[in-house]
Write an enzyme that holds these catalytic residues in place. Structure first.
Site, PDB file in Angstrom:
ATOM      1  N   LYS A 152      50.886  49.871  78.272  1.00  0.00           N
ATOM      2  CA  LYS A 152      51.512  50.518  79.506  1.00  0.00           C
ATOM      3  C   LYS A 152      50.358  50.230  80.810  1.00  0.00           C
ATOM      4  O   LYS A 152      49.551  50.699  81.044  1.00  0.00           O
ATOM      5  CB  LYS A 152      51.452  52.302  79.402  1.00  0.00           C
ATOM      6  CG  LYS A 152      52.424  52.979  80.207  1.00  0.00           C
ATOM      7  CD  LYS A 152      52.421  52.899  81.822  1.00  0.00           C
ATOM      8  CE  LYS A 152      51.254  53.582  82.420  1.00  0.00           C
ATOM      9  NZ  LYS A 152      51.243  53.055  83.831  1.00  0.00           N
ATOM     10  N   GLU A 196      37.183  53.945  79.978  1.00  0.00           N
ATOM     11  CA  GLU A 196      35.946  53.485  80.927  1.00  0.00           C
ATOM     12  C   GLU A 196      36.614  53.926  82.148  1.00  0.00           C
ATOM     13  O   GLU A 196      37.859  53.747  82.645  1.00  0.00           O
ATOM     14  CB  GLU A 196      35.935  52.109  80.947  1.00  0.00           C
ATOM     15  CG  GLU A 196      34.781  51.365  81.440  1.00  0.00           C
ATOM     16  CD  GLU A 196      34.824  51.100  82.851  1.00  0.00           C
ATOM     17  OE1 GLU A 196      34.434  51.854  83.612  1.00  0.00           O
ATOM     18  OE2 GLU A 196      35.636  50.019  83.059  1.00  0.00           O
ATOM     19  N   CYS A 248      35.134  49.381  89.239  1.00  0.00           N
ATOM     20  CA  CYS A 248      34.037  50.349  88.829  1.00  0.00           C
ATOM     21  C   CYS A 248      32.769  49.967  88.846  1.00  0.00           C
ATOM     22  O   CYS A 248      31.640  50.900  88.568  1.00  0.00           O
ATOM     23  CB  CYS A 248      34.559  50.598  87.388  1.00  0.00           C
ATOM     24  SG  CYS A 248      34.830  49.067  86.229  1.00  0.00           S
ATOM     25  N   GLU A 287      33.466  58.546  93.351  1.00  0.00           N
ATOM     26  CA  GLU A 287      33.755  57.073  93.401  1.00  0.00           C
ATOM     27  C   GLU A 287      34.761  56.921  94.587  1.00  0.00           C
ATOM     28  O   GLU A 287      36.095  57.587  94.478  1.00  0.00           O
ATOM     29  CB  GLU A 287      34.433  56.821  92.097  1.00  0.00           C
ATOM     30  CG  GLU A 287      34.820  55.455  91.869  1.00  0.00           C
ATOM     31  CD  GLU A 287      35.123  54.839  90.559  1.00  0.00           C
ATOM     32  OE1 GLU A 287      36.146  55.471  90.117  1.00  0.00           O
ATOM     33  OE2 GLU A 287      34.760  53.945  90.150  1.00  0.00           O
TER      34      GLU A 287
END
Ligand code: NDP
Length: 480
Positions: A171, A246, A280, A379
């Site tokens: 997906k 992650e 990231c 973030e």
């Protein structure tokens, strides 16, 4: 052209369709993509279970050839597929091509790993009994991947999943379906059992959630945001499904008083603004020693202002657009938040009007920030970075470690003693010395600590831990 899903080995239209447009120019329609239905998901999961058993029984050289073909084709077509990736995600052409090439390397690396599946053996504590320890496939793996590395992230999950004998139901992020379709098209042409590999395009909250809730899935590997990661973990645990996640970070680059300042500026610029800051591993906190702070900042700001922002496919573009209107709005909200917290926005951080109708903003640098500002704790996934001034190496290390995340961290220093101390004491899964916080290899483990990662490491041999399950066999030969 309508791009279909790969369901139980067949290319099928979905229950609806979405348009995919370039973030560099929204008038550029890349294609129309099918959205898989729940029935299709069930059908493909059933077929995947059967195909997985067939695939696991393939000889290792046959599996190796499949992975090698995929890798070689990705590398050979990296210019073409990299341009498609850049067109739909917005990263400059060189980064798009580099990503597709790297994706190919994940497949060729794991092609070789197909031949290196060697177990362990031991004598039993009981007489005349031997112990044989092997790894077996975990079964059907759900891959949920993000848009920021649409081909590479998916590849570092799909390649080991196939290498270790599993079926895959993928997906991808719905905002980058073209790259997903292109990779699937390559995989579908290989010598694999019908339904071993499925593409189920659709929304995360719809088909994504149903996929991770399915008891037919044996393992879920996910890269994305922390809130979605937690949601997936809660869904997966209902079926005791194995899960690996992650989830981004708040990476710091520490620049010491003995640093090569030009090198530090180059690392900071690349780390903060590469991929439009949507990594990231981005250097979103620059922890700078007060002795060189002013010189470093002067050069950093000059470099930031000199960056050419433009259409991802245009020659000379150093930073492309942000991926979407929503992400751009969030980024600009973070700019306002930073200012309201007392940070000085010394350059950039503004929406840019360009000849193309895209989601452009200028790279921004915040000065005079404190580590407890929200812009230094959350973030942002934006081309924004903050400078945090510190008085000593010890203070730098403590700021680097003062975060809920823990993916990567870096130090720029000429001191072996400091570099060594940092390498041993930075609480991140990846540490870099005189290198950017972003940019890692494919043959060694990748992952973080704290809120950045959950479960076992990805990439390299470490991936075997997630994609396999261990079987311990006891063998008594009996009397001679
Ligand atoms: P998400 O975490 O929402 O999306 C990541 C993937 O998960 C996508 O494929 C998404 O599908 C899917 N997904 C979303 N919700 C569910 C669900 N309930 N069940 C199963 N799958 C789901 O990230 P976003 O793309 O929305 O980005 C938001 C923020 O996440 C970014 O600003 C950034 O901070 C962080 N992020 C971090 C990444 C990293 O590399 N660590 C990568 C991407 C994002 P779909 O996109 O179709 O909704």
């Amino acid at each position: 052209m309508l791009h279909k899903n790969l369901i139980a080995g067949e290319w099928l239209v979905g229950e609806s369709e979405i348009e995919n447009r370039s973030p560099s120019d929204v008038t550029d329609l890349i294609g129309v993509f099918a959205q898989a239905s729940s029935d299709q998901l069930e059908a493909t999961l059933d077929q995947a279970q059967q195909a997985q058993r067939e695939w696991a029984a393939y000889g290792m050289e046959r599996k190796q050839a499949v992975l090698m073909n995929i890798g070689n084709e990705l590398m050979a077509r990296s210019a073409e597929l990299g341009a498609l990736l850049s067109r739909e995600e917005g990263k400059p052409l060189a980064e798009g091509k580099g990503e597709v090439y790297r994706a190919g390397q994940f497949f060729t690396y794991y092609a070789a790993e197909c031949l290196r599946q060697i177990g362990e053996n031991a004598d039993s504590v009981r007489p005349n009994i031997e112990v044989d320890v092997r790894r077996e496939p975990v079964g059907v793996v759900a891959v949920i991947s993000p848009w920021n590395f649409p081909t590479a992230t998916a590849s570092w999950k799909i390649a080991p999943a196939l290498c270790y004998g599993n079926a895959v139901v993928w997906k991808p992020a719905n905002i980058t379906p073209a790259s997903a379709y292109a990779l699937t098209e390559i995989i579908a042409r290989q010598d694999i059992p019908k339904g071993l590999f499925s593409l189920v395009m659709g929304s995360g909250s719809g088909i994504g959630e149903r996929l991770v809730q399915s008891p037919k899935v044996n393992a879920v590997t996910f890269t994305g945001s922390v809130p979605v990661g937690k949601r997936i973990a809660i869904a997966a645990i209902q079926n005791l499904t194995k899960v690996q996640m992650e989830m981004g970070s708040k990476n710091a680059l520490a620049v010491m008083d003995d640093a090569d300042i030009d090198l530090a500026v180059t690392l900071a610029l690349g780390g903060a603004f590469g991929g439009t800051g949507q990594k990231c591993t981005a250097s979103s906190r620059l922890v700078v020693h007060e002795a060189i702070h002013d010189t470093f900042v002067e050069k950093l700001v000059a470099g930031t202002k000199a960056m050419k922002v433009g259409h991802a496919l245009e020659e000379g573009t150093q930073m492309g657009p942000v991926v979407s209107a929503e992400q751009l709005a969030e980024n600009l909200a973070y700019v306002d938040l930073g200012k309201s917290e007392g940070a000085e926005l010394c350059c950039g951080g503004e929406r840019l009007e360009m000849p193309h109708d895209g989601f452009y903003m200028s790279p921004g640098v915040f000065l005079n920030t404190l580590n407890d500002f929200r812009i230094n704790r959350e973030e942002m996934f934006a081309p924004l970075t903050s400078v945090i001034k510190v008085a000593s190496y010890d203070e730098a290390l403590s700021v680097v470690n003062d975060t809920n995340f823990g993916l990567t961290s870096g130090i720029v220093t000429k001191s072996l003693a400091r570099a060594t101390h940092f390498r041993r004491n930075a609480r991140t899964g990846v540490v870099t010395i005189n290198l950017p916080t972003a940019g890692t290899d494919y043959h060694v483990p990748f992952g973080g600590r704290g809120d950045s990662s959950y479960g076992s490491r990805e990439q390299g041999k470490a991936a075997a831990e997630f994609y396999t399950t261990v079987k311990t066999a006891y063998i008594s030969a009996g009397p001679v």
